[in-house]
Design a protein around this motif. Sequence first.
Motif, PDB file in Angstrom:
ATOM      1  N   PHE A 128       0.717  -1.266  -0.007  1.00  0.00           N
ATOM      2  CA  PHE A 128       0.093   0.032   0.017  1.00  0.00           C
ATOM      3  C   PHE A 128       0.943   1.136   0.075  1.00  0.00           C
ATOM      4  CE2 PHE A 128      -2.081   3.284   2.392  1.00  0.00           C
ATOM      5  CZ  PHE A 128      -2.880   3.522   1.822  1.00  0.00           C
ATOM      6  N   CYS A 129       0.750   1.852  -1.064  1.00  0.00           N
ATOM      7  CA  CYS A 129       1.453   3.319  -1.014  1.00  0.00           C
ATOM      8  C   CYS A 129       0.663   4.714  -1.157  1.00  0.00           C
ATOM      9  CB  CYS A 129       2.387   3.267  -2.186  1.00  0.00           C
ATOM     10  SG  CYS A 129       3.790   1.922  -1.992  1.00  0.00           S
ATOM     11  N   GLY A 130      -0.363   4.520  -0.183  1.00  0.00           N
ATOM     12  CA  GLY A 130      -1.032   5.790  -0.103  1.00  0.00           C
ATOM     13  C   GLY A 130      -1.695   6.616  -1.226  1.00  0.00           C
ATOM     14  N   ASP A 151       8.773  16.584  -1.115  1.00  0.00           N
ATOM     15  CA  ASP A 151       8.436  16.806   0.356  1.00  0.00           C
ATOM     16  C   ASP A 151       7.377  15.957   0.701  1.00  0.00           C
ATOM     17  OD1 ASP A 151       6.734  18.003  -1.483  1.00  0.00           O
ATOM     18  OD2 ASP A 151       6.402  19.848  -0.301  1.00  0.00           O
ATOM     19  N   TYR A 152       7.048  15.286  -0.104  1.00  0.00           N
ATOM     20  CA  TYR A 152       6.045  14.059   0.108  1.00  0.00           C
ATOM     21  C   TYR A 152       5.930  13.192  -0.749  1.00  0.00           C
ATOM     22  CZ  TYR A 152       1.425  12.383   1.759  1.00  0.00           C
ATOM     23  OH  TYR A 152       0.393  11.459   2.354  1.00  0.00           O
ATOM     24  N   ASN A 153       6.610  11.896  -0.208  1.00  0.00           N
ATOM     25  CA  ASN A 153       6.881  10.569  -1.005  1.00  0.00           C
ATOM     26  C   ASN A 153       6.306   9.255  -0.355  1.00  0.00           C
ATOM     27  OD1 ASN A 153       8.012   8.590  -2.417  1.00  0.00           O
ATOM     28  ND2 ASN A 153      10.087   9.935  -2.765  1.00  0.00           N
ATOM     29  N   ASP A 154       5.280   8.882  -1.038  1.00  0.00           N
ATOM     30  CA  ASP A 154       4.661   7.583  -0.548  1.00  0.00           C
ATOM     31  C   ASP A 154       5.481   6.370  -0.802  1.00  0.00           C
ATOM     32  OD1 ASP A 154       1.957   8.372   0.486  1.00  0.00           O
ATOM     33  OD2 ASP A 154       1.638   9.087  -1.632  1.00  0.00           O
ATOM     34  N   ILE A 196       8.790  -1.981  -3.436  1.00  0.00           N
ATOM     35  CA  ILE A 196       7.646  -2.534  -4.476  1.00  0.00           C
ATOM     36  C   ILE A 196       8.036  -3.383  -5.734  1.00  0.00           C
ATOM     37  CG2 ILE A 196       6.087  -0.471  -3.606  1.00  0.00           C
ATOM     38  CD1 ILE A 196       6.314   0.641  -6.517  1.00  0.00           C
ATOM     39  N   ALA A 197       9.177  -3.413  -5.727  1.00  0.00           N
ATOM     40  CA  ALA A 197       9.741  -4.218  -7.019  1.00  0.00           C
ATOM     41  C   ALA A 197       8.970  -5.394  -7.390  1.00  0.00           C
ATOM     42  CB  ALA A 197      11.104  -4.532  -6.926  1.00  0.00           C
ATOM     43  N   GLY A 198       8.289  -5.540  -8.421  1.00  0.00           N
ATOM     44  CA  GLY A 198       7.523  -6.759  -8.873  1.00  0.00           C
ATOM     45  C   GLY A 198       6.283  -7.065  -8.170  1.00  0.00           C
ATOM     46  N   LYS A 199       5.873  -5.949  -7.429  1.00  0.00           N
ATOM     47  CA  LYS A 199       4.534  -6.251  -6.704  1.00  0.00           C
ATOM     48  C   LYS A 199       3.461  -5.164  -7.345  1.00  0.00           C
ATOM     49  CE  LYS A 199       6.659  -6.378  -2.133  1.00  0.00           C
ATOM     50  NZ  LYS A 199       6.876  -5.813  -0.804  1.00  0.00           N
ATOM     51  N   ALA A 200       2.221  -5.601  -6.737  1.00  0.00           N
ATOM     52  CA  ALA A 200       0.988  -4.772  -7.345  1.00  0.00           C
ATOM     53  C   ALA A 200       1.307  -3.732  -6.185  1.00  0.00           C
ATOM     54  CB  ALA A 200      -0.157  -5.531  -7.232  1.00  0.00           C
ATOM     55  N   VAL A 201       0.832  -2.653  -6.612  1.00  0.00           N
ATOM     56  CA  VAL A 201       0.738  -1.432  -5.513  1.00  0.00           C
ATOM     57  C   VAL A 201      -0.696  -0.857  -5.609  1.00  0.00           C
ATOM     58  CG1 VAL A 201       1.381   0.371  -7.151  1.00  0.00           C
ATOM     59  CG2 VAL A 201       1.803   0.845  -4.823  1.00  0.00           C
ATOM     60  N   ILE A 202      -1.222  -0.737  -4.124  1.00  0.00           N
ATOM     61  CA  ILE A 202      -2.474  -0.076  -3.751  1.00  0.00           C
ATOM     62  C   ILE A 202      -2.413   1.359  -3.414  1.00  0.00           C
ATOM     63  CG2 ILE A 202      -4.496  -0.458  -2.178  1.00  0.00           C
ATOM     64  CD1 ILE A 202      -3.333  -3.143  -1.381  1.00  0.00           C
ATOM     65  N   LEU A 203      -3.380   2.078  -4.351  1.00  0.00           N
ATOM     66  CA  LEU A 203      -3.182   3.766  -4.161  1.00  0.00           C
ATOM     67  C   LEU A 203      -4.542   4.096  -4.272  1.00  0.00           C
ATOM     68  CD1 LEU A 203      -0.750   4.490  -7.055  1.00  0.00           C
ATOM     69  CD2 LEU A 203      -0.222   4.138  -4.784  1.00  0.00           C
ATOM     70  N   LEU A 227      -1.953  13.121  10.116  1.00  0.00           N
ATOM     71  CA  LEU A 227      -0.500  13.145  10.234  1.00  0.00           C
ATOM     72  C   LEU A 227       0.043  13.963   9.263  1.00  0.00           C
ATOM     73  CD1 LEU A 227       0.655   9.704  11.647  1.00  0.00           C
ATOM     74  CD2 LEU A 227       0.207  11.707  12.934  1.00  0.00           C
ATOM     75  N   LYS A 228      -0.555  14.102   7.967  1.00  0.00           N
ATOM     76  CA  LYS A 228      -0.350  14.651   6.813  1.00  0.00           C
ATOM     77  C   LYS A 228       1.108  14.077   6.515  1.00  0.00           C
ATOM     78  CE  LYS A 228      -3.100  18.883   7.474  1.00  0.00           C
ATOM     79  NZ  LYS A 228      -4.060  18.376   8.178  1.00  0.00           N
ATOM     80  N   MET A 229       1.220  13.084   6.641  1.00  0.00           N
ATOM     81  CA  MET A 229       2.459  12.313   5.869  1.00  0.00           C
ATOM     82  C   MET A 229       2.184  10.877   5.482  1.00  0.00           C
ATOM     83  SD  MET A 229       4.357  11.857   9.748  1.00  0.00           S
ATOM     84  CE  MET A 229       5.333  10.330   9.394  1.00  0.00           C
ATOM     85  N   PRO A 230       3.028  10.408   4.474  1.00  0.00           N
ATOM     86  CA  PRO A 230       2.791   9.197   4.224  1.00  0.00           C
ATOM     87  C   PRO A 230       2.671   7.910   5.172  1.00  0.00           C
ATOM     88  CG  PRO A 230       4.573  10.129   2.728  1.00  0.00           C
ATOM     89  CD  PRO A 230       4.293  11.125   4.072  1.00  0.00           C
ATOM     90  N   PHE A 231       2.129   6.859   5.077  1.00  0.00           N
ATOM     91  CA  PHE A 231       2.189   5.779   5.521  1.00  0.00           C
ATOM     92  C   PHE A 231       1.787   4.559   4.725  1.00  0.00           C
ATOM     93  CE2 PHE A 231       0.854   3.024   8.986  1.00  0.00           C
ATOM     94  CZ  PHE A 231       1.296   3.577  10.215  1.00  0.00           C
TER      95      PHE A 231
END
Length: 472
Positions: free
Chosen positions: A127-129, A136-139, A145-152, A246-250
């Motif tokens: 999961f990448c937000g 200044d904001y990097n999920d 995440i190499a070779g993975k499916a990413v949830i956004l 938190l206004k930050m990536p999780f």
Amino acid sequence: MRKVQLVLLFLGIGFSVKAQVVSIDSLMKHVDFFTSDVLKGRMAGTQGYEMAADYCVAYFEQLGLKKINHSSILNYNQSFMVESNEISECSVSVINPDGVKYSLKLGKDFVCRGFTGHGSGLVDLAFCGFGQNKEDYNDYRGVDIAGKAVILFKSNPPFLAPDTGWGDFSIRRQVAVAKEKGAVAVIFVSRPNLTKPQKPIGSTSHGEGVHQDDMPQFQIDIPWVDSLLLGTRYPLERLDRLTENLKMPFSLSAKSKIEYKVSAHYNPAAETRNLLAYVEGSDPVLKNEFVVVSAHLDHVGMQQNLIFPGANDNASGSSAVLELARLISNREIKPARSILFVLFSAEEKGIEGSTFMAQNLPLPKEKIAAIYNMDCIAFGDSIQIGNGLSNPNLWDKMKEIDEKNASLMTNQTWAGGGSDLTPFHQIGIPGLYVVTKYSYTHLHLPTDTPQTLNARTYKEAVNLLYQTLITD
Ligand SMILES: [Zn+2]
């Protein structure tokens, strides 16, 4: 050959050409044809759209409508190119941390994004937000995440795009970043903490960027994404809340896996067309001015065996253009100004047909007295006329006519155009937007069927425009 026979069959069934009142039977006959399976969801650049367009052209010919003489138009057709993507196969299964596998139901649990790439795999997940990759904001920082499916999440962070969460949001840009980071597929999901979280919808609105042919792209419903996050102690609702507070990536790695297969054929330049036909006005001078009546004819197509019928969006508006053409052309005394009937293609891709027409206007701009665009006019129980704040005179006139008729028009309106009206509004052509209030319950869902339409609202919305056109 079968195609032509089918069009003629639909056209041949009992249209009364004499009646001078809006006919719900005629309207629904058109709607039934546009939403029928053979048209496969009327996506711009596909054969299904062409069949819908052939049907309209045959109807214009039957009514004896005139053709506009302009370099961009051949007969009734104003052709242009669009990209299209035909999805012949798509499946998704969730494999939970215990190894139990569930197959998701297409159209209910998940859909492919309209411009998905193709491919298959059985892969891990992260999961990448919001999929942001900014200084200044990097999920993506600290997650592999190499070779993975990413949830956004399918939006921008609300605190970076405070109004709507959309800002400059682009599916394509999100996918390009995910690919650059090594992901092999992207799963979009609505933020669960929105007032109205979005179900998986058919959509060909993909935003700015390059087509990623090798990147399968899905929207999966919130409960199933939660099952992908099982064992992490972070259900989607909590991730949404944490990020917002938190206004930050999780971001985090998931413990489930996903198995998918997508076959899609991408065409970067398919031909499509707007349709234009007119009835000449009765006044010797004013007939050189035109009032435009428009609607978009395209919808979002189909995926595997799932068809998006688009009855309200926008078989309702398209059918209304045909019905108004019938009523106006059969009048003994025509309106003073000429009435130009237009069906746009590729609205669902991002108002491409109307933009093309506004950039290739077949008439001098100052000769277009007004444009009335209908989009989603048959669901719900009241009529809303948009863009009234930009054109109060037109709006007041319509309100007055409504009060003498069905009195179904609400007082709410807006400024600035809206959908296919926008490109015309931007070049200074006055116009109104005809829609029904709360029209979007089934928007882009497989449930947008003719059975859900409200015959009374629909008929009265078309009648309101008819009465407006004949009162000049
Ligand atoms: Zn739509």
